[in-house]
Design a protein around this motif. Structure first.
Motif, PDB file in Angstrom:
ATOM      1  N   ILE A   1       0.839  -1.210   0.000  1.00 40.76           N
ATOM      2  CA  ILE A   1       0.000   0.000   0.000  1.00 40.76           C
ATOM      3  C   ILE A   1       0.867   1.250   0.000  1.00 40.76           C
ATOM      4  O   ILE A   1       0.542   2.258  -0.658  1.00 40.76           O
ATOM      5  N   GLU A   2       1.986   1.224   0.712  1.00 42.17           N
ATOM      6  CA  GLU A   2       2.899   2.375   0.699  1.00 42.17           C
ATOM      7  C   GLU A   2       3.448   2.616  -0.705  1.00 42.17           C
ATOM      8  O   GLU A   2       3.561   3.765  -1.159  1.00 42.17           O
ATOM      9  N   LYS A   3       3.779   1.541  -1.403  1.00 47.75           N
ATOM     10  CA  LYS A   3       4.245   1.679  -2.773  1.00 47.75           C
ATOM     11  C   LYS A   3       3.122   2.194  -3.669  1.00 47.75           C
ATOM     12  O   LYS A   3       3.341   3.015  -4.581  1.00 47.75           O
ATOM     13  N   ALA A   4       1.898   1.724  -3.415  1.00 48.73           N
ATOM     14  CA  ALA A   4       0.748   2.158  -4.217  1.00 48.73           C
ATOM     15  C   ALA A   4       0.482   3.652  -4.036  1.00 48.73           C
ATOM     16  O   ALA A   4       0.131   4.355  -5.002  1.00 48.73           O
TER      17      ALA A   4
ATOM     18  N   GLN B   1      -9.528  -6.562  -4.832  1.00 49.82           N
ATOM     19  CA  GLN B   1      -8.750  -6.887  -3.637  1.00 49.82           C
ATOM     20  C   GLN B   1      -7.883  -5.696  -3.226  1.00 49.82           C
ATOM     21  O   GLN B   1      -7.764  -5.372  -2.046  1.00 49.82           O
ATOM     22  N   PHE B   2      -7.278  -5.039  -4.228  1.00 50.55           N
ATOM     23  CA  PHE B   2      -6.449  -3.860  -3.966  1.00 50.55           C
ATOM     24  C   PHE B   2      -7.253  -2.772  -3.258  1.00 50.55           C
ATOM     25  O   PHE B   2      -6.821  -2.201  -2.248  1.00 50.55           O
ATOM     26  N   SER B   3      -8.440  -2.477  -3.779  1.00 51.84           N
ATOM     27  CA  SER B   3      -9.279  -1.424  -3.188  1.00 51.84           C
ATOM     28  C   SER B   3      -9.687  -1.767  -1.765  1.00 51.84           C
ATOM     29  O   SER B   3      -9.706  -0.894  -0.883  1.00 51.84           O
ATOM     30  N   ARG B   4     -10.004  -3.047  -1.541  1.00 58.17           N
ATOM     31  CA  ARG B   4     -10.433  -3.447  -0.197  1.00 58.17           C
ATOM     32  C   ARG B   4      -9.311  -3.286   0.819  1.00 58.17           C
ATOM     33  O   ARG B   4      -9.502  -2.742   1.903  1.00 58.17           O
TER      34      ARG B   4
ATOM     35  N   ILE C   1      -6.564  -0.173   5.268  1.00 62.78           N
ATOM     36  CA  ILE C   1      -5.369   0.428   5.864  1.00 62.78           C
ATOM     37  C   ILE C   1      -5.446   1.954   5.916  1.00 62.78           C
ATOM     38  O   ILE C   1      -5.108   2.575   6.933  1.00 62.78           O
ATOM     39  N   GLU C   2      -5.932   2.574   4.841  1.00 61.97           N
ATOM     40  CA  GLU C   2      -5.925   4.047   4.740  1.00 61.97           C
ATOM     41  C   GLU C   2      -7.259   4.694   5.095  1.00 61.97           C
ATOM     42  O   GLU C   2      -7.333   5.903   5.303  1.00 61.97           O
TER      43      GLU C   2
ATOM     44  N   VAL D   1      -9.744   5.108   3.151  1.00 57.15           N
ATOM     45  CA  VAL D   1     -10.391   5.610   1.929  1.00 57.15           C
ATOM     46  C   VAL D   1     -10.013   4.697   0.783  1.00 57.15           C
ATOM     47  O   VAL D   1      -9.048   3.925   0.867  1.00 57.15           O
ATOM     48  N   SER D   2     -10.752   4.787  -0.330  1.00 57.67           N
ATOM     49  CA  SER D   2     -10.436   3.993  -1.507  1.00 57.67           C
ATOM     50  C   SER D   2      -9.274   4.630  -2.258  1.00 57.67           C
ATOM     51  O   SER D   2      -8.936   5.806  -2.029  1.00 57.67           O
ATOM     52  N   PRO D   3      -8.635   3.884  -3.166  1.00 56.80           N
ATOM     53  CA  PRO D   3      -7.561   4.469  -3.982  1.00 56.80           C
ATOM     54  C   PRO D   3      -8.024   5.705  -4.754  1.00 56.80           C
ATOM     55  O   PRO D   3      -7.286   6.690  -4.868  1.00 56.80           O
ATOM     56  N   LYS D   4      -9.245   5.668  -5.277  1.00 57.80           N
ATOM     57  CA  LYS D   4      -9.784   6.805  -6.022  1.00 57.80           C
ATOM     58  C   LYS D   4      -9.939   8.018  -5.113  1.00 57.80           C
ATOM     59  O   LYS D   4      -9.564   9.150  -5.475  1.00 57.80           O
ATOM     60  N   GLU D   5     -10.472   7.804  -3.905  1.00 55.64           N
ATOM     61  CA  GLU D   5     -10.650   8.906  -2.956  1.00 55.64           C
ATOM     62  C   GLU D   5      -9.300   9.467  -2.515  1.00 55.64           C
ATOM     63  O   GLU D   5      -9.141  10.678  -2.328  1.00 55.64           O
TER      64      GLU D   5
END
Length: 508
Positions: A455-458, A483-486, A491-492, A494-498
């Motif tokens: 997730i840090e890399k993402a 799976q990535f979004s979940r 962890i964060e 929020v979603s990747p988009k948010e």
């Protein structure tokens, strides 16, 4: 035909067990809703097996089993109970129940127990037909019933008009070294019948509650004769344990217990065929277990003193020396090994080490082993396995660079199909050791740590708006965007988009 009585106050359970049995066996199956109804059926029906619940109205299962002990012929009993009932079920152990089944009833488990019970019944029926069946049943019942005292034993012998053995008698218990079934017991019964005919002495026999052939004879030589003839004619090793000579029949139960006590010594003498109570009774009484030596072994675990650990264990567990003591000392030694070595290890190392001790379920119970040699080898193996585990832990703790190497590898390869086995192989560390040490070193288990690295890399890749979200998912090692979004949201928050939209807002 075998008749089974199913006793349970829950209608669906008793009818369900009845239906299971009828589909598989050609038996007569009767049912009763409680102990009172069951006793009435037992009075008028020839019932071979009783399957009973514990908690029931009017009369529970324990009381029913107690009442059955007063019957002329006692059926074999199988208990069906829930987890909450098990403390009650333990009360029935003294009545030699065949087995316990936990609810809900598993049909395969039930069938296995019924098959074993039927084999016991067949074995009893296989005894010579010209013997007085009633007499033998009474003797078997006498041994099972803990309430019968010596005076009652003598009275039963008189009522059955049994020989009074003016010259004394012995009780012998025969046992197949390897577990054998009905066929072998038939052969042994036939051998006894032949020997009795040849000698014309006052000898009779029956199967006890453990399905062992129990023999009463005034001639101790008959035990040796049958043993020699049987072992000569077959490839099924047979052993016998013999009581002291007794002069009055009221001592029949005591003689039987002496034979059973002598038989237990097959654990220490796995190659011996004859055990006499007179010999085992001469063994020294218990001495205190050398707990200091066991503690010394535990203290040396994880050091470079491999040979000293083995030699100390061999000294404590000197099998030739142990043969001089009564068996109770061996059991006390086993308990001390569990407490001082293995249980202490669990407390010190914690739950992460449980995988190393999967075999402890077996090693922790000495009764799981056929001989003292097998038991010692298992104890030695587990002790040295534990020793190597602790040594590896100390090495890892003293050389933090090993774990740093593992963490660097994770960061460099997080985008790949990575798992704990791959990383532990990379740093040449045992999988179990690595699992335990990784959590100790990072404070997290491997899976959670890897998720956070990805997730840090993402987050860095998401700051480049040319990277699409599904592309970022692949680049950091997730199998699919969902799976990535979940995981990202877990962890964060929020979603990747948010997350990306929030980055844009901050730039503005």
């Amino acid at each position: 035909m075998i008749t089974i009585l199913v006793v349970d106050d829950e209608r669906m359970i008793r009818l369900g067990i009845k239906a299971m049995l009828e589909r598989r066996y050609n038996f007569d199956i009767l049912v009763a809703s409680d102990g009172v109804e069951a006793l009435e059926l037992l009075k008028v029906s020839d019932i071979n097996i009783v399957i009973t619940d514990i908690k029931m109205p009017r009369m529970d299962g324990i009381k029913l089993i107690e009442q059955m002990q007063l019957m002329e012929k006692t059926p074999l009993v199988i208990i069906v109970s829930g987890y909450d009932d098990f403390s009650y079920a333990k009360q029935a152990i003294k009545y030699q129940v065949m087995d316990y089944i936990l609810k809900p009833v598993d049909r395969n488990e039930l069938f296995n127990i019924i098959d074993r019970t039927k084999e016991k019944i067949d074995a009893e029926l296989a005894l010579p037909k010209d013997m007085d069946e009633y007499r033998n049943n009474q003797l078997s019942y006498m041994l099972l019933n803990p309430r019968i005292n010596e005076e009652e034993v003598e009275e039963i012998f008189q009522n059955l008009q049994l020989y009074n053995y003016p010259n004394g008698f012995y009780v012998g218990v025969f046992h197949f070294r390897d577990e054998k079934g009905v066929i072998q017991k038939k052969e042994l019964a036939s051998q006894f019948k032949k020997t009795m005919t040849d000698n014309n002495d006052h000898t009779f026999f029956f199967l006890d509650s453990d399905e062992k052939l129990t023999v009463l004879s005034e001639d101790v030589g008959i035990f040796y004769q049958v043993l020699e003839e049987y072992n000569l004619d077959t490839h099924c090793p047979l052993i016998v344990a013999i009581s002291k000579r007794h002069t009055v029949t009221r001592k029949f139960k005591e003689a039987y217990e002496q034979a059973k006590e002598a038989l237990a010594y097959k654990f220490i003498y796995p190659n011996q065929n004859v055990f006499t109570f007179e010999e085992v009774d001469k063994k020294m009484e218990n001495i205190d277990v050398e707990e200091k030596s066991l503690q010394k072994i535990y203290n040396m675990l994880g050091t470079d003193r491999n040979n000293e650990i083995r030699s100390t264990l061999l000294n404590v567990f000197n099998i030739e020396e142990l043969k001089n003591y009564k068996l109770t000392y061996v059991y006390a030694l086993s308990d001390a090994i569990n407490k001082i070595i293995f249980d202490q290890a669990f407390r010190e190392l914690g739950k992460e080490s449980v995988e190393i001790f999967q075999q402890y379920d077996e090693v922790g119970d000495i009764n799981n082993f056929e001989s003292i040699n097998d038991y010692f080898y298992a104890v030695e193996y587990l002790t040295m396995h534990l020793h190597e585990f602790i040594k590896e832990m100390k090495l890892v703790y003293s050389e933090g660079s090993i774990m740093e190497k593992a963490i660097d590898f994770i960061h460099e390869n997080a985008h790949k199909d990575l798992n704990m086995a791959v990383v532990s192989n990379h740093i040449s560390l045992n999988y179990s050791y690595f699992s335990h040490t990784f959590k100790e070193y990072t404070g997290e288990n491997f899976v959670d740590y890897l998720k956070k690295v990805r997730i840090e890399k993402a987050k860095k890749l998401l700051s480049d708006y040319d990277n699409k979200i599904f592309e970022v998912s692949e680049l950091v090692g997730f199998k699919n965007p969902k799976q990535f979004s979940r995981v990202f949201r877990d962890i964060e928050g929020v979603s990747p988009k948010e997350f990306r939209e929030k980055l844009k807002d901050n730039i503005r």
